[in-house]
Design a protein around this motif. Structure first.
Motif, PDB file in Angstrom:
ATOM      1  N   ALA A 128       0.835  -1.204   0.000  1.00 13.39           N
ATOM      2  CA  ALA A 128       0.000   0.000   0.000  1.00 13.39           C
ATOM      3  C   ALA A 128       0.871   1.255   0.000  1.00 13.39           C
ATOM      4  CB  ALA A 128      -0.928  -0.003   1.210  1.00 13.39           C
ATOM      5  N   ALA A 129       1.996   1.202   0.719  1.00 13.73           N
ATOM      6  CA  ALA A 129       2.898   2.356   0.752  1.00 13.73           C
ATOM      7  C   ALA A 129       3.494   2.616  -0.629  1.00 13.73           C
ATOM      8  CB  ALA A 129       4.013   2.122   1.769  1.00 13.73           C
ATOM      9  N   LEU A 130       3.919   1.546  -1.319  1.00 16.65           N
ATOM     10  CA  LEU A 130       4.473   1.720  -2.661  1.00 16.65           C
ATOM     11  C   LEU A 130       3.406   2.236  -3.618  1.00 16.65           C
ATOM     12  CD1 LEU A 130       6.743   1.486  -4.676  1.00 16.65           C
ATOM     13  CD2 LEU A 130       6.241  -0.960  -4.895  1.00 16.65           C
ATOM     14  N   SER A 131       2.198   1.709  -3.512  1.00 19.80           N
ATOM     15  CA  SER A 131       1.092   2.207  -4.327  1.00 19.80           C
ATOM     16  C   SER A 131       0.831   3.683  -4.036  1.00 19.80           C
ATOM     17  CB  SER A 131      -0.168   1.378  -4.067  1.00 19.80           C
ATOM     18  OG  SER A 131      -1.223   1.773  -4.905  1.00 19.80           O
ATOM     19  N   SER A 132       0.965   4.072  -2.776  1.00 19.74           N
ATOM     20  CA  SER A 132       0.780   5.477  -2.392  1.00 19.74           C
ATOM     21  C   SER A 132       1.855   6.360  -3.014  1.00 19.74           C
ATOM     22  CB  SER A 132       0.816   5.610  -0.865  1.00 19.74           C
ATOM     23  OG  SER A 132      -0.206   4.857  -0.259  1.00 19.74           O
ATOM     24  N   VAL A 133       3.096   5.864  -3.007  1.00 20.13           N
ATOM     25  CA  VAL A 133       4.182   6.632  -3.627  1.00 20.13           C
ATOM     26  C   VAL A 133       3.908   6.835  -5.113  1.00 20.13           C
ATOM     27  CG1 VAL A 133       6.629   6.558  -4.267  1.00 20.13           C
ATOM     28  CG2 VAL A 133       5.922   5.941  -1.951  1.00 20.13           C
ATOM     29  N   LEU A 134       3.448   5.782  -5.790  1.00 20.23           N
ATOM     30  CA  LEU A 134       3.133   5.896  -7.213  1.00 20.23           C
ATOM     31  C   LEU A 134       1.998   6.887  -7.454  1.00 20.23           C
ATOM     32  CD1 LEU A 134       3.379   2.139  -8.271  1.00 20.23           C
ATOM     33  CD2 LEU A 134       5.064   3.953  -8.636  1.00 20.23           C
ATOM     34  N   THR A 135       1.030   6.915  -6.543  1.00 18.39           N
ATOM     35  CA  THR A 135      -0.066   7.882  -6.650  1.00 18.39           C
ATOM     36  C   THR A 135       0.443   9.307  -6.473  1.00 18.39           C
ATOM     37  OG1 THR A 135      -1.646   6.249  -5.799  1.00 18.39           O
ATOM     38  CG2 THR A 135      -2.291   8.563  -5.674  1.00 18.39           C
TER      39      THR A 135
END
Length: 400
Positions: A128-135
């Protein structure tokens, strides 16, 4: 020696299972040409490895009531193909549910200790953190998913918002149970997740994320000072972001939460879809109209969507299950949720607070999303059942 050999045989399956859970918040962002999503590829490898491990040790874990009810729901969903109003859609949905049940079984079979449950939660939080960074990077590049809304590539902002919201209570639970270095990573992951939820501008996700801090309230008395500071920092980020720090477009949309609930156009459109679904349900109350067939069933009342290529979805998982699989499927799904609730009640206080909060966040989110066939839903089911089994085994050992 025998135990060590079994652990060596299971290690590839466990590594692949962790990788699959890590990929869930990113699954639509990584597509392998000719194979589909990265998550699907990893899932296939994990199943093959898991079956080999089970064959090597010549034993399987006995299923509990939750696993049996889940299998009944999947089987009934497949049976609806024979009277479905949209057989291709039902076949596709059944194939998806079979894959989700396989993931559920893998968690049940290979996640037998609390330490392993913690690791799967870590994987989800870090994903979720990596997905957040991509967002956040998409926001920095002004790559809008919808008008002035942002999400990881391949995700709808509302779907991503709930996917991230589910990670918040897990982060709050894991932080005090990690070493110092890992703890900082969990804290950073939690803050990034909250920031990305704001960028999705999803009003439902904002509410769900706010509710996730119920875990901090339920465990506040026994929490360490550092944990209290972390909880307050995340909550402050959410509140200040919604009021002042988030981009103006996100804040403007989130600020319409009250008016949207009372008289907004989005709610009006969804109530029309819900009303059409209820009309379909009244005509087919017992057997339903076929898993995945909701979009085709409501066309007589709603007509074709104005946007080419779009389909109507139920925007409510509970209504979707009832309309598509009838009272039979809805009963199986409802009993499964009841088993989860009872299992959560039987856990120790910290785990009870975690899974109660997470299930509540999920329930709020799926009241506006069609999520009975989404992977985070089945991950939640699997981890809750695994937590119950671990607690039950511990109790049996104490009695012995």
């Amino acid at each position: 020696m025998k135990v060590r050999a079994i652990l060596l045989i299971e290690r590839p399956t466990w590594v692949l299972l962790c990788a699959m859970v890590f990929s869930l918040p990113l699954e639509k962002a990584v597509i392998l040409a000719g194979f589909g999503t990265f998550t699907r590829v990893i899932g296939g490898l994990c199943l093959a490895s898991g079956l080999a491990a089970v064959a090597a040790r010549r034993s399987m874990r006995r299923p509990n009531a939750g696993l049996i009810l889940a299998s009944c729901f999947v089987a009934w969903s497949g049976a609806t193909y024979f009277w479905s109003v949209a057989p291709p859609s039902t076949a596709a949905r059944f194939a998806t549910l079979v894959q989700l049940f396989i993931m559920l079984w893998l968690i049940w079979e290979f996640c037998r200790s609390q330490t392993r449950q913690w690791w799967l939660m870590r994987c989800y939080v870090y994903g979720a953190a990596l997905s957040s960074v991509l967002t956040i990077l998409r926001y920095a590049r002004n790559q809008q998913t919808y008008y002035r809304r942002y999400a990881t590539a391949g995700f709808d902002p509302n779907d991503l918002g709930l996917t991230l919201a589910l990670a918040v209570p897990m982060a709050l639970y894991l932080a005090p149970r990690c070493g110092r270095a890992w703890r900082w990573l969990v804290w950073l992951s939690g803050l990034l997740t909250v920031a990305a939820v704001l960028l999705t501008a999803s009003r439902m996700a904002l509410v769900a994320t706010a509710v996730s801090f119920l875990y901090a309230v339920l465990t506040w008395r026994g929490a360490a000072p550092a944990q209290r500071v972390f909880s307050l920092a995340m909550l402050t980020t959410l509140v200040l972001g919604a009021l002042w720090l988030a981009p103006s477009a996100s804040r403007e949309r989130l600020a319409t939460l009250h008016t949207e609930i009372t008289r907004g156009t989005t709610l009006h459109n969804r109530t029309q879809i819900w009303k059409a679904g209820l009309k379909v349900f009244k005509r087919h109350p017992l057997k339903g109209i076929g898993a995945g067939a909701y979009p085709d069933a409501v066309y007589p009342w709603l007509g074709r969507p104005s946007v080419p290529g779009h389909q109507y979805t139920a925007h409510n998982a509970f209504l979707s299950v009832a309309v598509e699989t009838g009272l039979t499927g809805a009963t199986c799904f409802g009993l499964l949720l009841a088993v989860l609730a009872v299992s959560i009640w039987m856990l120790r206080a910290p785990e009870r607070a975690l899974w109660f909060t997470t299930l509540l966040v999920w329930a709020i989110g799926v009241s506006t999303l069609t999520w009975e066939h989404r992977k985070p839903t089945w991950l939640l089911i699997g981890l809750t059942l695994a937590a119950w089994a671990t607690a039950f085994d511990r109790l049996e050992k104490e009695r012995a």
